[in-house]
Design an enzyme around this catalytic site. Structure first.
Site, short mmCIF file in Angstrom:
data_model
loop_
_atom_site.label_atom_id
_atom_site.label_comp_id
_atom_site.label_asym_id
_atom_site.label_seq_id
_atom_site.Cartn_x
_atom_site.Cartn_y
_atom_site.Cartn_z
N ARG A 13 -12.50 18.09 -25.29
CA ARG A 13 -13.96 18.72 -25.39
C ARG A 13 -13.87 20.26 -25.64
NH1 ARG A 13 -16.35 14.52 -25.91
NH2 ARG A 13 -18.17 15.72 -25.41
N GLY A 15 -14.58 21.09 -28.67
CA GLY A 15 -15.49 21.30 -29.87
C GLY A 15 -14.95 21.03 -31.13
N HIS A 51 -20.83 8.81 -30.71
CA HIS A 51 -20.54 9.41 -31.58
C HIS A 51 -21.31 9.16 -33.09
CE1 HIS A 51 -17.38 12.05 -29.89
NE2 HIS A 51 -17.07 10.97 -29.17
N ARG A 55 -23.54 11.68 -35.34
CA ARG A 55 -23.46 12.13 -36.56
C ARG A 55 -24.44 11.84 -37.67
NH1 ARG A 55 -18.50 9.48 -35.53
NH2 ARG A 55 -19.09 7.69 -36.80
N ASP A 85 -10.63 11.30 -37.23
CA ASP A 85 -10.74 11.33 -35.77
C ASP A 85 -10.41 10.53 -35.18
OD1 ASP A 85 -11.26 12.90 -33.62
OD2 ASP A 85 -13.30 13.28 -33.98
#
Length: 174
Positions: A13, A15, A51, A55, A85
């Site tokens: 978390r 960033g 997520h 995006r 990722d």
């Protein structure tokens, strides 16, 4: 061949993914998101869906929990921006599959040397805390540290993110 490689490290978390996405979206050309996560439960399914929604449009999502080098070879190319990722989930998946970690790391490094375009790799920096109390966690931490060092050695730039703030460790800003 010419690959622009960025490694983005940070804690959970921190960033780091948001920063990496910003690097990719600031560049012209197609955007490919290589997701290494495996969906084991409904919470993870919800997380993945959020997520994707965050995006927004304009991304091609490739789900590849094990063959990251193959996914890079298939999807990276001149003018293409690839976001991976994340490396620590990939490493976890390989450990669960009892894969040959040095061989898989070598294959990833070979793929990065072969492909063209921009590749941004995100990973959790797990070596900043206490020494884990069990062998599996220590093995994971050790492999992650070696993987990060290997990728950082070939990367054009390395960024560490804490509290949403990027700190450039190597190279010039993208």
């Amino acid at each position: 061949m010419s690959t622009d490689i960025t490694l983005v490290l940070g804690g959970a978390r921190s960033g780091k993914s948001r920063h990496a996405e910003g690097v990719v979206t600031a560049s012209p050309g197609p955007r490919v998101y290589i997701a290494t996560a495996q969906i084991w439960d409904s919470e993870m399914a919800d997380r993945v869906a959020r997520h994707k929604e965050d995006r927004g449009p304009g991304w091609t999502t490739v789900e590849e929990p094990l063959d990251l080098p193959g996914a890079l070879r298939r999807h990276a190319g001149a003018g293409t921006n690839v976001l991976v990722d994340c490396l620590t989930l990939w490493l976890s998946n390989l450990m669960m599959a009892e894969a040959d970690l040095p061989a898989r790391t070598a294959d990833l490094l070979a793929a990065l040397a072969e492909v063209e375009g921009r590749v941004v790799l995100v990973s959790n920096e797990v070596g900043l805390g206490i020494v884990p109390d069990n062998a599996l966690a220590r093995r994971f931490r050790d492999h992650a540290g070696r993987l990060h060092q290997d990728i950082a050695a070939v990367a054009n730039r390395v960024v560490f993110v804490a509290a949403g703030l990027p700190l450039l460790l190597k190279g010039e800003r993208a």
